[in-house]
Design a protein around this motif. Sequence first.
Motif, PDB file in Angstrom:
ATOM      1  N   UNK A   5       0.808  -1.139  -0.017  1.00 47.55           N
ATOM      2  CA  UNK A   5      -0.190  -0.142  -0.090  1.00 47.55           C
ATOM      3  C   UNK A   5       0.915   0.963   0.102  1.00 47.55           C
ATOM      4  N   UNK A   6       0.465   2.082  -0.313  1.00 52.22           N
ATOM      5  CA  UNK A   6       0.817   3.820  -0.262  1.00 52.22           C
ATOM      6  C   UNK A   6       0.278   4.432  -0.418  1.00 52.22           C
ATOM      7  N   UNK A   7       0.951   6.007  -0.108  1.00 53.92           N
ATOM      8  CA  UNK A   7       0.492   7.668  -0.790  1.00 53.92           C
ATOM      9  C   UNK A   7       1.001   8.223  -1.125  1.00 53.92           C
ATOM     10  N   UNK A   8       0.102   9.278  -1.333  1.00 53.90           N
ATOM     11  CA  UNK A   8       0.646  10.655  -2.380  1.00 53.90           C
ATOM     12  C   UNK A   8       0.148  11.334  -1.478  1.00 53.90           C
ATOM     13  N   UNK A   9       1.258  12.474  -1.785  1.00 49.30           N
ATOM     14  CA  UNK A   9       0.751  14.000  -0.429  1.00 49.30           C
ATOM     15  C   UNK A   9       1.058  14.862  -1.387  1.00 49.30           C
ATOM     16  N   UNK A  10       0.563  16.233  -1.529  1.00 50.26           N
ATOM     17  CA  UNK A  10       0.782  17.264  -2.409  1.00 50.26           C
ATOM     18  C   UNK A  10       2.072  18.182  -1.176  1.00 50.26           C
ATOM     19  N   UNK A  11       2.785  18.296  -1.651  1.00 49.78           N
ATOM     20  CA  UNK A  11       3.689  19.089  -0.622  1.00 49.78           C
ATOM     21  C   UNK A  11       3.413  20.480  -0.627  1.00 49.78           C
ATOM     22  N   UNK A  12       2.991  21.017  -1.823  1.00 49.78           N
ATOM     23  CA  UNK A  12       2.481  22.168  -1.474  1.00 49.78           C
ATOM     24  C   UNK A  12       1.269  22.183  -0.710  1.00 49.78           C
ATOM     25  N   UNK A  13       0.532  21.388  -0.733  1.00 49.20           N
ATOM     26  CA  UNK A  13      -0.636  21.202  -0.244  1.00 49.20           C
ATOM     27  C   UNK A  13      -0.762  21.326   1.285  1.00 49.20           C
ATOM     28  N   UNK A  14       0.533  20.418   1.393  1.00 46.96           N
ATOM     29  CA  UNK A  14       1.212  20.619   3.090  1.00 46.96           C
ATOM     30  C   UNK A  14       1.794  22.078   3.548  1.00 46.96           C
ATOM     31  N   UNK A  15       2.233  22.482   3.278  1.00 45.06           N
ATOM     32  CA  UNK A  15       2.417  23.962   2.938  1.00 45.06           C
ATOM     33  C   UNK A  15       1.641  24.685   3.336  1.00 45.06           C
ATOM     34  N   UNK A  16       1.143  24.716   2.425  1.00 43.21           N
ATOM     35  CA  UNK A  16      -0.180  26.269   2.370  1.00 43.21           C
ATOM     36  C   UNK A  16      -1.857  25.692   4.118  1.00 43.21           C
ATOM     37  N   UNK A  17      -1.365  24.369   3.812  1.00 41.48           N
ATOM     38  CA  UNK A  17      -2.281  24.050   5.493  1.00 41.48           C
ATOM     39  C   UNK A  17      -1.270  24.077   6.417  1.00 41.48           C
ATOM     40  N   UNK A  18       0.139  23.975   6.494  1.00 38.99           N
ATOM     41  CA  UNK A  18       0.645  24.842   7.534  1.00 38.99           C
ATOM     42  C   UNK A  18       0.643  26.448   7.644  1.00 38.99           C
TER      43      UNK A  18
END
Length: 623
Positions: A590-603
């Motif tokens: 199994x695995x997942x993908x995370x959009x890094x810019x979305x994480x930065x935007x969230x933070x």
Amino acid sequence: MVLAHLRHGILPFVAFAIYHCQNSLSNSVLTRPRVWLHLTSLHATACSLYSDSSQAVSTETTTMASVMEGAVAPYSVESRVIISRLLDLGEQAVGQTVVAGGWVKSGRLQGKDAFAFLELNDGSTAKNLQCMVYKEAHDLSKLIATGTSLLIRGEVKAAPAESKQKIELHVTSPDQILFFGGCDPTTYPVPKTKLTLEFLRTIIHLRTRTSSIACITRIRNCLASATHSFFQDNGFLYVHTPLITSSDCEGAGEMFQVTSLLAQAEKEREAPLPSDDDLAEAMRKLELQEAKVTELTSKDPETLNKKERKAIKQEQKRLDGLQSAVADIEKQRQKFGGMPFNADKSIDYTQDFFKKPAFLTVSGQLEAEIYACAMTSVYTFGPTFRAEDSNTSRHLAEFWMIEPEIAFCEIDSCMSCAEDYIRYCCKKVLEQCRTDLEFLAERYDKTCIDRLEAIVATPFKRITYTEAIETLEQHVAEGKVKFDEDKPVFWGVDMASEHERYLCETVFNGPTIVYNYPKEIKSFYMRLNEDGKTVAAMDILVPGVGELVGGSQREERPDVLTERIQSAGLEPEQYSWYLDLRRYGTVKHAGFGLGFERLVRFATGMENIRDVIPFPRYPGHIL
């Protein structure tokens, strides 16, 4: 400091006085044992105290030197200190002579132009170093312009009690101005006045000079570092997956094509195409040569002498050349605007660099699976691309993805990994970038710190897709929410961002994991559940952003995967290598993908994704 006074003041005098007494007193006195012992003891004590104080001062000096050395930027000229570290030292640095460098954020003349106050920043912190530069050191009118670069040496002094900072740097002479880079305030587009983020996107090359973008950049750096730390500490291997691919992982078809045909076409665009006469002449020569070779080869090979065999080889070589010439002319005649086409008017990719269509990747997942199916736990962290003609605040043409793949893993463990990763990143930002968060909270999003602290402290809510749809339908029916008509709620719908944000922001008021989606709205590689209707897929929804993570358990059964590829309208032959991973030693993974810019935007709390990536690429915009 007390020891220093003792060392240089009282103790040497006391030791000398006692020693002098020992040598000056009469023999009659010295013969008295008690007097002699008292003097000897006092002399030894004084000498010991003097020695101890000397060592203490030496240790104090060494410690201060090592502290200041820790503030120095490696590889920099003149042993420049990092401003963030100097400010952290505060009053400990008072009295030290240091070199600082950076750009002037603001400057003002004071004391009837006798000196200037400069706010200097080197990008290491949201706080500025206040510098007091005297007119004897430089032309102050040139130093105070915002954007001016300086490398200066000065003495650290305690700042006035009313100052926001505990220290300031004093520069008094010309030799302390080590470098000066002027900035014309009449044309510099980044004045000290507040600028909109929209305007800053028009000056990408200079927007990093602003405090807002600098704060975002430091937080982005922290999140990138935390990403590697989390996966490395948990036994994952970092794998570099290719940027150029022939596979469409998402099946969306919105990919940037990579080709050398356009450059070739530009060169050949003005070249005239072969005419009918050119082709007819080439065909005539070919027919004559074929007849000649046929005549020569019609003889019995055993009767041919050495000269005749050599002639046949030469004529056969000419024939091959003429056949190639005719084929080239036919290909040239099928070109349009320099581009090669097949007879059915499709592009002839056999003349392209890779001999087949190639694209910029939308995901490194498929390639990461290759390594996970041999090395167990891996992750990728790199740029991906999407040719989606969208101008929303949520889309970019180039963005970074974090994509871990885990062998011997099912969907529940995959969700736990994603949750732990997000929580780890948020904790690191709170620990390492508090000043930057406070700056952004003051100017853009007052809730950004509270949101991160809630992520660290609160377990994520988990619900199935079916439960999510039922909840939304119930709230719509009760009149608690109303979505646009073009965004209806029903089982089987691919939830819009409005649906996702309502769930995590209003219904559950926190991060929410939705799993077991309908197979029709998810990719072919996601494992089909036993109900035959849903797949073991999951999305993590967070307030302010919506979907932050998308992941799944991958389909490990080769027969089911083949059927899913065909159902998606893809050719199994193109994914033969992907199927081989299931044919030879298949494993649940199994695995997942995370959009890094979305994480930065969230933070950071930024509303537009274009403000959280150094060089945003979107329709019509590229530096």
